[in-house]
Design a protein around this motif. Sequence first.
Motif, PDB file in Angstrom:
ATOM      1  N   TYR A 172       0.787  -1.259  -0.265  1.00  0.00           N
ATOM      2  CA  TYR A 172       0.349   0.121   0.510  1.00  0.00           C
ATOM      3  C   TYR A 172       0.705   1.487  -0.148  1.00  0.00           C
ATOM      4  CZ  TYR A 172      -3.465  -3.782   0.751  1.00  0.00           C
ATOM      5  OH  TYR A 172      -3.878  -5.071   0.556  1.00  0.00           O
ATOM      6  N   ALA A 173       1.909   1.211   0.464  1.00  0.00           N
ATOM      7  CA  ALA A 173       3.164   2.370   0.351  1.00  0.00           C
ATOM      8  C   ALA A 173       3.490   2.287  -1.239  1.00  0.00           C
ATOM      9  CB  ALA A 173       4.619   1.964   1.199  1.00  0.00           C
ATOM     10  N   ASN A 174       3.536   1.388  -2.170  1.00  0.00           N
ATOM     11  CA  ASN A 174       3.587   1.609  -3.267  1.00  0.00           C
ATOM     12  C   ASN A 174       2.696   2.348  -4.088  1.00  0.00           C
ATOM     13  OD1 ASN A 174       6.343   0.253  -4.403  1.00  0.00           O
ATOM     14  ND2 ASN A 174       5.797  -1.137  -2.670  1.00  0.00           N
ATOM     15  N   GLU A 175       1.860   1.463  -3.860  1.00  0.00           N
ATOM     16  CA  GLU A 175       0.065   2.322  -4.843  1.00  0.00           C
ATOM     17  C   GLU A 175      -0.088   3.039  -4.090  1.00  0.00           C
ATOM     18  OE1 GLU A 175      -1.993   0.509  -6.336  1.00  0.00           O
ATOM     19  OE2 GLU A 175       0.374  -0.428  -6.963  1.00  0.00           O
ATOM     20  N   SER A 176       0.646   4.265  -2.710  1.00  0.00           N
ATOM     21  CA  SER A 176      -0.308   5.403  -2.108  1.00  0.00           C
ATOM     22  C   SER A 176       1.337   6.151  -2.989  1.00  0.00           C
ATOM     23  CB  SER A 176      -0.343   5.564  -0.691  1.00  0.00           C
ATOM     24  OG  SER A 176      -1.328   4.514  -0.242  1.00  0.00           O
ATOM     25  N   LEU A 177       2.283   5.557  -3.046  1.00  0.00           N
ATOM     26  CA  LEU A 177       3.060   6.785  -3.524  1.00  0.00           C
ATOM     27  C   LEU A 177       2.815   6.950  -5.078  1.00  0.00           C
ATOM     28  CD1 LEU A 177       6.096   5.791  -1.139  1.00  0.00           C
ATOM     29  CD2 LEU A 177       5.115   7.918  -1.079  1.00  0.00           C
ATOM     30  N   PHE A 178       2.642   5.923  -5.183  1.00  0.00           N
ATOM     31  CA  PHE A 178       2.111   6.472  -7.330  1.00  0.00           C
ATOM     32  C   PHE A 178       0.828   7.300  -7.892  1.00  0.00           C
ATOM     33  CE2 PHE A 178       0.033   5.157 -10.743  1.00  0.00           C
ATOM     34  CZ  PHE A 178       1.013   5.713 -11.876  1.00  0.00           C
ATOM     35  N   SER A 179       0.213   7.325  -6.387  1.00  0.00           N
ATOM     36  CA  SER A 179      -1.283   7.766  -6.780  1.00  0.00           C
ATOM     37  C   SER A 179      -1.097   9.559  -6.704  1.00  0.00           C
ATOM     38  CB  SER A 179      -2.273   7.176  -6.288  1.00  0.00           C
ATOM     39  OG  SER A 179      -2.216   6.135  -6.509  1.00  0.00           O
ATOM     40  N   ALA A 180       0.143   8.972  -5.755  1.00  0.00           N
ATOM     41  CA  ALA A 180       0.202  10.675  -5.221  1.00  0.00           C
ATOM     42  C   ALA A 180       1.635  11.541  -6.018  1.00  0.00           C
ATOM     43  CB  ALA A 180       0.703  11.105  -3.202  1.00  0.00           C
ATOM     44  N   VAL A 255      13.477  -0.381  -7.478  1.00  0.00           N
ATOM     45  CA  VAL A 255      14.599   0.159  -6.420  1.00  0.00           C
ATOM     46  C   VAL A 255      14.165  -1.194  -4.611  1.00  0.00           C
ATOM     47  CG1 VAL A 255      14.036   1.864  -5.378  1.00  0.00           C
ATOM     48  CG2 VAL A 255      16.003   1.324  -5.696  1.00  0.00           C
ATOM     49  N   LYS A 256      15.691  -0.879  -4.348  1.00  0.00           N
ATOM     50  CA  LYS A 256      14.923  -1.404  -2.812  1.00  0.00           C
ATOM     51  C   LYS A 256      15.799  -0.355  -1.643  1.00  0.00           C
ATOM     52  CE  LYS A 256      14.972  -6.200  -2.964  1.00  0.00           C
ATOM     53  NZ  LYS A 256      15.321  -7.195  -2.437  1.00  0.00           N
ATOM     54  N   ILE A 257      13.854  -0.329  -0.472  1.00  0.00           N
ATOM     55  CA  ILE A 257      14.395   0.545  -0.363  1.00  0.00           C
ATOM     56  C   ILE A 257      13.733  -0.217   1.703  1.00  0.00           C
ATOM     57  CG2 ILE A 257      13.317   2.564   0.984  1.00  0.00           C
ATOM     58  CD1 ILE A 257      12.413   3.694  -2.073  1.00  0.00           C
ATOM     59  N   GLY A 258      14.696   0.033   2.363  1.00  0.00           N
ATOM     60  CA  GLY A 258      14.609  -0.335   3.724  1.00  0.00           C
ATOM     61  C   GLY A 258      14.543  -1.913   3.448  1.00  0.00           C
ATOM     62  N   GLN A 259      15.008  -2.369   2.277  1.00  0.00           N
ATOM     63  CA  GLN A 259      15.318  -3.844   2.286  1.00  0.00           C
ATOM     64  C   GLN A 259      14.092  -4.319   1.104  1.00  0.00           C
ATOM     65  OE1 GLN A 259      17.993  -5.852   2.125  1.00  0.00           O
ATOM     66  NE2 GLN A 259      18.910  -3.636   2.784  1.00  0.00           N
ATOM     67  N   ARG A 260      12.764  -3.555   1.165  1.00  0.00           N
ATOM     68  CA  ARG A 260      11.568  -3.896   0.179  1.00  0.00           C
ATOM     69  C   ARG A 260      11.582  -3.207  -0.948  1.00  0.00           C
ATOM     70  NH1 ARG A 260       8.192  -4.565   4.855  1.00  0.00           N
ATOM     71  NH2 ARG A 260       7.077  -6.461   2.774  1.00  0.00           N
ATOM     72  N   ALA A 261      11.094  -4.431  -1.659  1.00  0.00           N
ATOM     73  CA  ALA A 261      10.795  -4.316  -3.231  1.00  0.00           C
ATOM     74  C   ALA A 261       9.773  -2.881  -2.689  1.00  0.00           C
ATOM     75  CB  ALA A 261      10.557  -5.339  -3.895  1.00  0.00           C
ATOM     76  N   THR A 262      10.690  -2.491  -4.379  1.00  0.00           N
ATOM     77  CA  THR A 262       9.756  -0.318  -4.058  1.00  0.00           C
ATOM     78  C   THR A 262       9.718  -0.103  -5.770  1.00  0.00           C
ATOM     79  OG1 THR A 262      10.651   0.301  -3.065  1.00  0.00           O
ATOM     80  CG2 THR A 262       9.777   1.896  -3.662  1.00  0.00           C
ATOM     81  N   VAL A 263       8.628  -0.178  -5.976  1.00  0.00           N
ATOM     82  CA  VAL A 263       8.002  -0.328  -7.515  1.00  0.00           C
ATOM     83  C   VAL A 263       7.931   1.537  -8.019  1.00  0.00           C
ATOM     84  CG1 VAL A 263       6.579  -0.862  -9.760  1.00  0.00           C
ATOM     85  CG2 VAL A 263       8.149  -2.785  -8.238  1.00  0.00           C
ATOM     86  N   TYR A 264       7.621   2.388  -9.332  1.00  0.00           N
ATOM     87  CA  TYR A 264       7.641   3.325  -8.936  1.00  0.00           C
ATOM     88  C   TYR A 264       7.832   3.692 -11.004  1.00  0.00           C
ATOM     89  CZ  TYR A 264      12.867   4.859  -9.412  1.00  0.00           C
ATOM     90  OH  TYR A 264      13.778   4.699  -9.495  1.00  0.00           O
ATOM     91  N   CYS A 265       7.613   4.979 -10.762  1.00  0.00           N
ATOM     92  CA  CYS A 265       7.748   5.463 -12.424  1.00  0.00           C
ATOM     93  C   CYS A 265       8.339   6.656 -12.175  1.00  0.00           C
ATOM     94  CB  CYS A 265       5.974   5.857 -12.512  1.00  0.00           C
ATOM     95  SG  CYS A 265       6.153   6.846 -14.178  1.00  0.00           S
ATOM     96  N   SER A 266       9.342   6.344 -12.824  1.00  0.00           N
ATOM     97  CA  SER A 266      10.556   7.865 -12.934  1.00  0.00           C
ATOM     98  C   SER A 266       9.958   9.152 -13.510  1.00  0.00           C
ATOM     99  CB  SER A 266      11.940   7.383 -13.683  1.00  0.00           C
ATOM    100  OG  SER A 266      11.928   7.273 -14.648  1.00  0.00           O
TER     101      SER A 266
END
Length: 270
Positions: A172-180, A255-266
């Motif tokens: 939900y962090a991945n999804e929320s950051l993308f939406s924001a 990318v890994k952030i805090g050892q967690r897979a993080t997907v985003y659009c650059s």
Amino acid sequence: MPELPEVEVSRMGITPHVVGQTVSRIVVRNPQLRWPVPAEIRQIEGQVIRRVSRRAKYLLLETDIGYAIVHLGMSGNLRVLPADMPPQKHDHVDLVLASGEVLRYNDPRRFGAWLWQQPADAMHQVLGKLGPEPLDAAFSAEYLVEKAKGKRTAIKQLIMDNQVVVGVGNIYANESLFSAGIHPKRAAGQVSRQRLEKLVAEIKAVLAFAIEQGGTTLKDFKQADGKPGYFAQELLVYGKAGQPCPRCDKPLSEVKIGQRATVYCSDCQK
């Protein structure tokens, strides 16, 4: 791992079956979960379950003399079954109810927990330092602005810190950051108030929609009735590295952030 929406869906699923029911007995087949199951939990036998509540990712089965604290860990689930249903492998704890049903806890990895809390005692240590619930009014733009002020921590790590706000797990962090439209590696203190307001709104919207959809089934999560959660079909970026961005069609980065897979659009997240 079940995150806040999955735990909330579990709470809603078991509530009609257990609230108002007397616990005939508790069966602990494997007392060694993430922490040892305390012997005091047997006090729940003969008690009526008055309420099922949730704090962060912990479920609280409340009685007049105390409450059982249940955490699903990485692979746990709760099912409501006929009491005469034979236990299967990894069925570690049963609450046998006077109704003829059993609340059964299954956990292949045994990273979950069953704990006991008496009302007169100080708050259990697993609940003591938790931040506000993300869907409560206490988690507001003003609150997040204050928590982010001057922080060099990546914004994704900040919103996943349970002492800042509970239950915003990796999906939900991945999804929320993308939406924001916020880059997950951006320093929290460099995110403007306006964008933090947007982020708070998106966290609330994403989590509420995930609960409405029954949670996210990726590997282990099932609802209390055994059905999968359907939010996985609504994911925009999580688990989709290399696929086209749903907004601009550029391949999504990982990318890994805090050892967690993080997907985003650059392109879409700055």
